[in-house]
Design an enzyme around this catalytic site. Structure first.
Site, short mmCIF file in Angstrom:
data_model
loop_
_atom_site.label_atom_id
_atom_site.label_comp_id
_atom_site.label_asym_id
_atom_site.label_seq_id
_atom_site.Cartn_x
_atom_site.Cartn_y
_atom_site.Cartn_z
N SER A 136 49.01 -5.32 54.14
CA SER A 136 47.90 -5.02 53.25
C SER A 136 46.91 -4.11 53.97
O SER A 136 47.26 -3.02 54.40
CB SER A 136 47.26 -6.33 52.76
OG SER A 136 46.39 -6.09 51.69
N GLU A 187 54.18 -0.93 49.19
CA GLU A 187 53.94 -2.14 48.40
C GLU A 187 52.52 -2.07 47.86
O GLU A 187 51.69 -1.32 48.37
CB GLU A 187 54.16 -3.40 49.24
CG GLU A 187 53.20 -3.58 50.42
CD GLU A 187 51.91 -4.27 50.04
OE1 GLU A 187 51.87 -5.05 49.06
OE2 GLU A 187 50.89 -4.04 50.72
N HIS A 230 52.85 -8.49 48.71
CA HIS A 230 52.00 -9.57 48.23
C HIS A 230 52.76 -10.50 47.29
O HIS A 230 52.48 -10.58 46.10
CB HIS A 230 50.78 -9.00 47.51
CG HIS A 230 49.80 -8.31 48.40
ND1 HIS A 230 50.02 -7.04 48.91
CD2 HIS A 230 48.59 -8.70 48.87
CE1 HIS A 230 48.98 -6.69 49.64
NE2 HIS A 230 48.10 -7.68 49.65
#
Length: 327
Positions: free
Chosen positions: A136, A230, A299
């Site tokens: 992230s 992602e 995630h």
């Protein structure tokens, strides 16, 4: 020739030389051994209130590792960040400089790692490499290490629910830290683009990759690259906009294959006329390169740890896809 003109010529030559120089040879941190210490940091958001830190210590202890928390992992000085920028940077730098710490694991992401870059001496990880782990927002730090030529691990963080929801996530991190991870297989996906390509794995969170465009850490691969992406909680049109930005900036000019991880909680597909995966497939189609969909990283419950900065081969056919790292 004036002094000012001479200075400008030297500056221009320096910029040209920097661009013309060969990319740095990547260094690989040593794999962990039983008894090693892992440093836990919070370079962005703080640990959620009520986080069971004892459980985190026990998890690493079950792997034969000692967990060492930095002072501000659970800080409450700031409404969002775990601590002011200077304190978060000092925590991370202390773990970088501490020779007893063999790997650095981010507790969680959120936002804030990019604010630390001017305050850090990350080059120490080039001289004395150790694994840096996270995903992230931690993509910022992965990109900075890639710019310096240091391998790192895109993987689950113990302050995130994704570390605990599927035991395979934590296990994949253990295997990566101990050098036991080298091959991944993915079932076929209707949007897969067949082919085979070899390159150095790079990437992470799509928003963070785009935010780095125009900075020294931004993607500008000088050798064939396997791009992993992602994302979470985005409107589909924003996914399209980010991909267009990467394409137009030249960031994807040397990308040989794309591995698409989890695009979780995407919304607005009906308005845009396509879901996130369909949007990605359409945006990447002009590149004519292999594309893998459904790679279990990002995630979601299953968040597998992968090496960044290491060369790998992607193969996509009717049986599915594989990502195989070189030794």
């Amino acid at each position: 020739m004036t002094i000012r003109t001479t200075y400008l010529l030297f500056a221009l030559w320096g910029a040209f030389a920097a661009r013309a120089a060969d990319p740095p040879a990547f260094v690989r941190p040593p794999y962990l051994q039983i008894g090693d210490t892992v440093g836990l940091v919070a370079p962005a958001g703080r640990l959620p209130e009520g986080t069971d830190t004892a459980r985190i210590r026990e998890q690493f202890a079950s792997w034969g590792l000692h967990a060492k928390f930095s002072p501000h992992c659970y800080g409450a000085e700031e409404p969002y960040f775990s601590a002011p920028d200077s304190a978060r940077a000092a925590d991370l730098q202390q773990m970088i400089d501490d020779t007893s710490v063999k790997a650095i694991v981010a507790c969680r992401g959120g936002y804030g790692s990019v604010r630390l870059l001017p305050l850090l001496r990350l080059e120490e990880l080039r001289r004395n490499p150790k694994w840096l782990v996270g995903f992230s927002d931690i993509t910022t730090l992965h990109m900075a290490l890639a710019w310096m030529g240091v391998e790192s691990i895109h993987g689950p963080m113990p302050g995130s629910k994704f570390f605990w929801e599927d035991p395979a996530s934590a296990e994949s991190l253990r295997r990566a830290l101990f050098g036991m991870s080298g091959r991944f297989g993915v079932p076929p996906h209707p949007l897969d683009v067949p082919g085979k390509a070899t390159g150095r794995v790079a990437g992470g969170n799509l928003t963070v990759l785009c935010a780095a465009c125009g900075t020294r850490e931004g993607m500008a691969p000088e050798e064939p690259t396997i791009l992993f992406i992602e994302e979470v909680n985005e409107h589909v049109y924003r996914v399209d906009r980010m991909l267009v930005q990467l394409l137009r900036s030249g960031a994807l000019d040397n990308v040989a294959a794309v591995v698409v991880g989890d695009f979780t909680r995407m919304w607005g597909g009906e308005q845009f006329g396509a879901d996130a995966c369909e949007t990605i497939a359409a945006a990447l189609a002009p590149l004519g390169i292999p594309v893998v969909f459904g790679f279990p990283a990002g995630h979601d419950r299953l968040n597998l740890a992968i090496y960044l900065g290491r060369r790998a081969t992607v193969t996509v056919d009717e049986r599915g896809a594989s990502l195989v790292y070189e030794d």
